[in-house]
Design a protein around this motif. Structure first.
Motif, PDB file in Angstrom:
ATOM      1  N   LEU A   6      21.319  13.822 -48.933  1.00  0.00           N
ATOM      2  CA  LEU A   6      19.946  13.593 -48.529  1.00  0.00           C
ATOM      3  C   LEU A   6      19.229  14.879 -48.148  1.00  0.00           C
ATOM      4  CD1 LEU A   6      17.868  11.305 -47.731  1.00  0.00           C
ATOM      5  CD2 LEU A   6      18.767  11.552 -45.434  1.00  0.00           C
ATOM      6  N   LEU A   7      19.921  15.729 -47.400  1.00  0.00           N
ATOM      7  CA  LEU A   7      19.302  16.942 -46.869  1.00  0.00           C
ATOM      8  C   LEU A   7      19.555  18.181 -47.709  1.00  0.00           C
ATOM      9  CD1 LEU A   7      20.122  16.397 -43.092  1.00  0.00           C
ATOM     10  CD2 LEU A   7      18.097  15.701 -44.357  1.00  0.00           C
ATOM     11  N   GLY A   8      20.249  18.020 -48.817  1.00  0.00           N
ATOM     12  CA  GLY A   8      20.504  19.171 -49.671  1.00  0.00           C
ATOM     13  C   GLY A   8      21.576  20.090 -49.139  1.00  0.00           C
ATOM     14  N   LEU A   9      22.497  19.562 -48.328  1.00  0.00           N
ATOM     15  CA  LEU A   9      23.583  20.371 -47.789  1.00  0.00           C
ATOM     16  C   LEU A   9      24.749  20.398 -48.761  1.00  0.00           C
ATOM     17  CD1 LEU A   9      23.548  19.004 -44.119  1.00  0.00           C
ATOM     18  CD2 LEU A   9      22.281  20.943 -45.067  1.00  0.00           C
ATOM     19  N   ALA A  10      25.655  21.310 -48.530  1.00  0.00           N
ATOM     20  CA  ALA A  10      26.819  21.443 -49.405  1.00  0.00           C
ATOM     21  C   ALA A  10      27.720  20.223 -49.254  1.00  0.00           C
ATOM     22  CB  ALA A  10      27.588  22.714 -49.063  1.00  0.00           C
ATOM     23  N   GLN A  11      28.146  19.673 -50.374  1.00  0.00           N
ATOM     24  CA  GLN A  11      29.048  18.529 -50.347  1.00  0.00           C
ATOM     25  C   GLN A  11      30.455  18.988 -49.979  1.00  0.00           C
ATOM     26  OE1 GLN A  11      28.419  15.267 -50.950  1.00  0.00           O
ATOM     27  NE2 GLN A  11      26.232  15.503 -51.378  1.00  0.00           N
ATOM     28  N   ARG A  12      31.175  18.085 -49.275  1.00  0.00           N
ATOM     29  CA  ARG A  12      32.575  18.336 -48.904  1.00  0.00           C
ATOM     30  C   ARG A  12      32.742  19.574 -48.043  1.00  0.00           C
ATOM     31  NH1 ARG A  12      34.622  13.641 -49.824  1.00  0.00           N
ATOM     32  NH2 ARG A  12      36.723  14.503 -49.960  1.00  0.00           N
ATOM     33  N   ALA A  13      31.706  19.949 -47.312  1.00  0.00           N
ATOM     34  CA  ALA A  13      31.793  21.108 -46.413  1.00  0.00           C
ATOM     35  C   ALA A  13      32.397  20.665 -45.086  1.00  0.00           C
ATOM     36  CB  ALA A  13      30.406  21.702 -46.182  1.00  0.00           C
ATOM     37  N   PRO A  14      32.979  21.585 -44.298  1.00  0.00           N
ATOM     38  CA  PRO A  14      33.546  21.225 -42.994  1.00  0.00           C
ATOM     39  C   PRO A  14      32.483  20.598 -42.107  1.00  0.00           C
ATOM     40  CG  PRO A  14      34.223  23.419 -43.637  1.00  0.00           C
ATOM     41  CD  PRO A  14      33.174  23.010 -44.614  1.00  0.00           C
ATOM     42  N   GLY A  15      32.932  19.669 -41.271  1.00  0.00           N
ATOM     43  CA  GLY A  15      31.965  18.991 -40.417  1.00  0.00           C
ATOM     44  C   GLY A  15      32.626  18.227 -39.304  1.00  0.00           C
ATOM     45  N   LEU A  16      32.190  16.955 -39.099  1.00  0.00           N
ATOM     46  CA  LEU A  16      32.620  16.155 -37.964  1.00  0.00           C
ATOM     47  C   LEU A  16      34.128  15.961 -37.930  1.00  0.00           C
ATOM     48  CD1 LEU A  16      31.898  14.285 -35.577  1.00  0.00           C
ATOM     49  CD2 LEU A  16      31.652  12.429 -37.242  1.00  0.00           C
ATOM     50  N   LEU A  17      34.724  15.574 -39.038  1.00  0.00           N
ATOM     51  CA  LEU A  17      36.166  15.342 -39.053  1.00  0.00           C
ATOM     52  C   LEU A  17      36.948  16.600 -38.735  1.00  0.00           C
ATOM     53  CD1 LEU A  17      36.645  12.958 -42.134  1.00  0.00           C
ATOM     54  CD2 LEU A  17      36.632  12.376 -39.710  1.00  0.00           C
ATOM     55  N   ASP A  18      36.488  17.718 -39.243  1.00  0.00           N
ATOM     56  CA  ASP A  18      37.193  18.975 -38.996  1.00  0.00           C
ATOM     57  C   ASP A  18      37.122  19.356 -37.518  1.00  0.00           C
ATOM     58  OD1 ASP A  18      37.642  19.977 -41.974  1.00  0.00           O
ATOM     59  OD2 ASP A  18      35.620  19.161 -41.815  1.00  0.00           O
ATOM     60  N   ALA A  19      35.930  19.154 -36.917  1.00  0.00           N
ATOM     61  CA  ALA A  19      35.784  19.497 -35.508  1.00  0.00           C
ATOM     62  C   ALA A  19      36.640  18.594 -34.632  1.00  0.00           C
ATOM     63  CB  ALA A  19      34.321  19.386 -35.096  1.00  0.00           C
ATOM     64  N   ALA A  20      36.734  17.300 -34.988  1.00  0.00           N
ATOM     65  CA  ALA A  20      37.533  16.383 -34.196  1.00  0.00           C
ATOM     66  C   ALA A  20      39.027  16.620 -34.396  1.00  0.00           C
ATOM     67  CB  ALA A  20      37.183  14.945 -34.570  1.00  0.00           C
ATOM     68  N   THR A  64      42.660   9.285 -40.276  1.00  0.00           N
ATOM     69  CA  THR A  64      41.344   8.825 -39.868  1.00  0.00           C
ATOM     70  C   THR A  64      41.003   9.450 -38.530  1.00  0.00           C
ATOM     71  OG1 THR A  64      42.281   6.889 -38.784  1.00  0.00           O
ATOM     72  CG2 THR A  64      41.571   6.611 -41.073  1.00  0.00           C
ATOM     73  N   MET A  65      39.748   9.282 -38.158  1.00  0.00           N
ATOM     74  CA  MET A  65      39.277   9.851 -36.902  1.00  0.00           C
ATOM     75  C   MET A  65      39.964   9.158 -35.723  1.00  0.00           C
ATOM     76  SD  MET A  65      37.075  11.965 -35.429  1.00  0.00           S
ATOM     77  CE  MET A  65      35.689  12.240 -36.538  1.00  0.00           C
ATOM     78  N   THR A  66      40.462   9.945 -34.780  1.00  0.00           N
ATOM     79  CA  THR A  66      41.071   9.371 -33.578  1.00  0.00           C
ATOM     80  C   THR A  66      39.994   9.090 -32.543  1.00  0.00           C
ATOM     81  OG1 THR A  66      41.464  11.528 -32.581  1.00  0.00           O
ATOM     82  CG2 THR A  66      43.195  10.642 -34.027  1.00  0.00           C
ATOM     83  N   THR A  67      40.271   8.115 -31.694  1.00  0.00           N
ATOM     84  CA  THR A  67      39.307   7.757 -30.656  1.00  0.00           C
ATOM     85  C   THR A  67      39.093   8.907 -29.685  1.00  0.00           C
ATOM     86  OG1 THR A  67      39.971   5.448 -30.822  1.00  0.00           O
ATOM     87  CG2 THR A  67      38.820   6.116 -28.810  1.00  0.00           C
ATOM     88  N   LEU A  68      40.177   9.550 -29.303  1.00  0.00           N
ATOM     89  CA  LEU A  68      40.080  10.647 -28.342  1.00  0.00           C
ATOM     90  C   LEU A  68      39.287  11.813 -28.926  1.00  0.00           C
ATOM     91  CD1 LEU A  68      40.901  11.814 -25.612  1.00  0.00           C
ATOM     92  CD2 LEU A  68      42.995  12.689 -26.686  1.00  0.00           C
ATOM     93  N   GLY A  69      39.560  12.167 -30.175  1.00  0.00           N
ATOM     94  CA  GLY A  69      38.849  13.275 -30.794  1.00  0.00           C
ATOM     95  C   GLY A  69      37.377  12.973 -30.983  1.00  0.00           C
ATOM     96  N   LEU A  70      37.058  11.752 -31.333  1.00  0.00           N
ATOM     97  CA  LEU A  70      35.656  11.362 -31.527  1.00  0.00           C
ATOM     98  C   LEU A  70      34.906  11.368 -30.191  1.00  0.00           C
ATOM     99  CD1 LEU A  70      33.401  10.333 -33.339  1.00  0.00           C
ATOM    100  CD2 LEU A  70      34.276   8.014 -33.023  1.00  0.00           C
ATOM    101  N   GLN A  71      35.555  10.874 -29.128  1.00  0.00           N
ATOM    102  CA  GLN A  71      34.918  10.856 -27.814  1.00  0.00           C
ATOM    103  C   GLN A  71      34.607  12.262 -27.342  1.00  0.00           C
ATOM    104  OE1 GLN A  71      34.293   7.817 -25.546  1.00  0.00           O
ATOM    105  NE2 GLN A  71      32.882   9.510 -25.167  1.00  0.00           N
ATOM    106  N   ARG A  72      35.529  13.162 -27.578  1.00  0.00           N
ATOM    107  CA  ARG A  72      35.326  14.555 -27.159  1.00  0.00           C
ATOM    108  C   ARG A  72      34.153  15.189 -27.891  1.00  0.00           C
ATOM    109  NH1 ARG A  72      36.973  19.112 -29.395  1.00  0.00           N
ATOM    110  NH2 ARG A  72      38.353  18.013 -30.849  1.00  0.00           N
TER     111      ARG A  72
END
Length: 499
Positions: A350-364, A400-408
C-alpha cells in the motif's frame, strides 16, 4: 447469535440479477413455444346469413319465435363442425384432412340475428380463404341434401297415408266414409304440395354469404395466454430459486447481517471505488470517514494502540487501518501504521515499502531489539507524514509471534507514538495470537461483504474470550475484481490501492 433465515424480499434484492434473468428466460421460452405452436397463421372469415325456416320446414319445423331462431342458428353452427361437412370440405381442398379442419375451422352463431361466422386458420392468407370457401360450399351442399332427404321422407309418409285411405275407400265405399276419406286425401295432397314448395324455396337454407377475401384476412396475434403463463411461471421459479440460494448462501451482505453476529455498534461504511486507472476520488471523504470511526479516541490525551482486524484476509481492513492512520496524522498526531500480517504484506504494498523487509516479527523475535530501526517515514499529501512498520519475515515456517514478544513491542511503540494502528487479521493461520486483542486500547473490526458468518463468529468468540475493547465494526462493500481506493499516496507517484 444465529442469523434468521432470509426473507423472500431480501433474497430477491440480494440476487436480483439472477431473479430477472430467470423471469426473462422463462418468459421468452413460453412466448417462443406459443409462437411455435400457433405459428404466424392467417385467419379468414365468412358471414353466412341463414334463411329463416317456415312453420312447416322439414329442417326446423315450428321455429317462429326469436328464442327458437337463436337455437336454430346454434344448431346450424354445430352442423358446420360435423364430420359430414368437414369431410366434404376436405375433399374440396388438396391435402386437407378432417382432423386438421376440426382444429382450424370454427363457426360462431350470432346472438342477435339468424346468421353465423365461419372462420378458418391456415399458414397463408390464400389457404385460409380457400378453406373457408370450401367449408361454406360443403355446408350449403350438405344442408341441401338434408332438405332433400327429409322432404322425400315426409312426402313418402304422406303418400303412404294417402294409399291407406284409398285402400279403405275401395273396400268400404259408403257415402260417409267416402266423403271423410276424400277430405283427408285432399288435405294430404295440400301438405305434400306445401312441403315441396317450401323445400324448393328454402333450398340450402342460406340467404346470402359475405365471402372471405384476402383483404379481410388477419394474422395470428401475440400468444397472450402463453406470455401471461410464462411471466407468472417465471416469477414463481425465480422467487423459489433465489430464496433457495439465499438460504444456502449464508454470506454476510449487509451491516444488518453483521449486527446479528457481532455484538458491536456500526461505526460506518467504507466507500467503494472500482477500476480507476487514475483515481480522482475525494481523498477528504475517505479520510473523514476513517476519522469519524475513532473520533472518541482522538479526543483522549493518551498514547493509544488501535487494532484493526478482520475475520478473513484480502479484505478492506488495510484500507481502514491506513485511513485511520492518515486521518490522525492529518490532525498533527504522531502516528505509526504497523503491518501485522507477514503473509499478505498489504501495508508494504500500500505504501510502496520494500516487500519482505525486516519489521514487526524481527523486532519481537530479537529480544531487546529496538523496533525503531525498522520503522520508515511515509509522506502523505498535504505535507502530512506518518511512520510505518512492516510485518517482517518469519524466521521459520512453524514460528509465530509469541505473546510476550508482542506485548513488549506494543508497550514500546505506545510510548513512542501518540497513536499506533495495528493492521492484523485474526484468522486461523494468523501470525499474531488472538490474545493481541487484550493488549490494545481499542479494536475496530472490518467486515467485508460476502464474509462467511462462521468465520466472523469465530473472531467474535476470540474477542470475547480475550475481553477485547471492541470500539465497533466497519462494513465494507465487496470489491469483487475491482480495487478499493484509500487515502494514502505513494512516496513517489500514484495512489495506494488495496488489491
Amino acid at each position: 447469535m444465529e442469523r434468521a433465515g432470509p426473507g423472500l424480499l431480501e433474497a430477491v434484492t440480494r440476487f436480483r440479477r439472477m431473479f430477472v434473468l430467470i423471469v426473462l428466460l422463462v418468459f421468452v421460452v413460453s412466448t417462443s413455444v406459443g409462437l411455435l405452436l400457433k405459428g404466424q397463421e392467417a385467419t379468414a372469415q365468412a358471414s353466412v346469413a341463414l334463411t329463416p325456416p317456415s312453420g312447416i320446414n322439414v329442417l326446423a319445423p315450428g321455429v317462429q319465435s326469436d328464442a327458437a331462431l337463436t337455437r336454430y342458428a346454434r344448431q346450424r353452427a354445430l352442423f358446420v363442425s360435423s364430420d359430414v361437412v368437414l369431410a366434404d370440405a376436405a375433399s374440396r381442398v388438396d391435402g386437407e384432412t378432417v382432423a386438421r379442419l376440426r382444429a382450424a375451422v370454427s363457426a360462431v352463431p350470432s346472438a342477435t340475428s339468424t346468421s353465423m361466422i365461419i372462420g378458418a386458420r391456415d399458414a397463408s392468407a390464400t389457404g385460409a380463404v380457400g378453406v373457408v370457401e370450401a367449408v361454406v360450399a360443403a355446408y350449403r351442399e350438405q344442408t341441401a341434401k338434408q332438405i332433400q332427404v327429409r322432404t322425400a321422407s315426409a312426402l313418402a309418409s304422406i303418400e303412404g297415408n294417402a294409399a291407406k285411405l284409398r285402400q279403405t275407400l275401395g273396400s268400404n265405399p259408403s257415402q260417409a266414409i267416402g266423403q271423410s276419406a276424400a277430405t283427408t286425401l285432399s288435405e294430404l295432397n295440400r301438405q305434400s304440395n306445401l312441403l315441396q314448395s317450401d323445400s324448393a324455396v328454402f333450398g340450402d337454407g342460406v340467404d346470402f354469404v359475405a365471402q372471405a377475401t384476402l383483404a379481410t384476412t388477419s394474422r395470428t396475434g401475440a400468444p397472450v395466454k402463453e406470455m401471461g403463463v410464462g411471466a407468472m411461471l417465471g416469477l414463481i421459479l425465480a422467487a423459489t430459486a433465489v430464496w433457495v440460494r439465499a438460504d444456502r448462501d449464508p454470506r454476510l451482505r449487509s451491516a444488518h447481517d453483521v449486527k446479528a453476529l457481532l455484538e458491536a455498534p456500526l461505526l460506518g461504511e467504507l466507500p467503494l471505488r472500482l477500476h480507476r486507472a487514475s483515481p480522482t476520488a475525494d481523498i477528504a471523504e475517505v479520510t473523514r470517514r476513517c476519522r469519524d470511526f475513532i473520533a472518541p479516541l482522538l479526543h483522549k490525551d493518551a498514547h493509544l494502540v488501535v487494532l484493526v482486524t478482520s475475520a478473513e484476509r484480502a479484505n478492506a481492513s488495510t484500507t481502514v487501518a491506513a485511513g485511520i492512520a492518515a486521518a490522525a496524522a492529518a490532525e498533527g498526531r504522531r502516528v505509526l501504521l504497523v503491518d501485522g500480517d507477514p503473509t499478505g504484506q498489504a501495508v508494504a504494498g500500500l505504501l510502496g515499502l520494500a516487500q519482505r523487509a525486516p519489521g514487526l516479527l524481527d523486532a519481537a523475535h530479537e529480544h531487546g531489539s529496538d523496533p525503531s530501526r525498522f520503522i520508515e517515514s511515509v509522506a502523505l499529501g498535504g505535507h502530512v507524514k506518518l511512520q510505518a512498520l512492516g510485518a517482517g519475515v518469519p524466521q521459520a515456517d512453524e514460528w509465530t509471534m509469541t505473546t510476550l514478544g508482542l506485548q513488549r513491542i506494543l508497550d514500546r511503540l505506545r510510548t513512542d507514538f501518540e497513536l499506533v494502528v495495528l493492521d492484523a487479521p485474526l484468522t486461523v493461520d494468523a501470525f499474531l495470537p488472538p490474545s493481541v486483542a487484550s493488549m490494545v486500547d481499542a479494536v475496530v473490526v472490518v467486515v467485508e461483504a460476502l464474509t462467511m458468518p462462521n468465520r466472523l463468529a469465530e473472531l467474535s468468540r476470540h474477542l470475547l474470550i480475550n475481553k477485547a475493547p471492541v470500539l465497533g465494526f466497519v462494513f465494507a462493500p465487496h470489491a469483487g475484481r475491482g480495487r478499493l481506493t484509500i487515502p494514502v499516496e505513494r512516496p513517489k507517484a500514484g495512489w495506494g490501492v488495496l488489491p
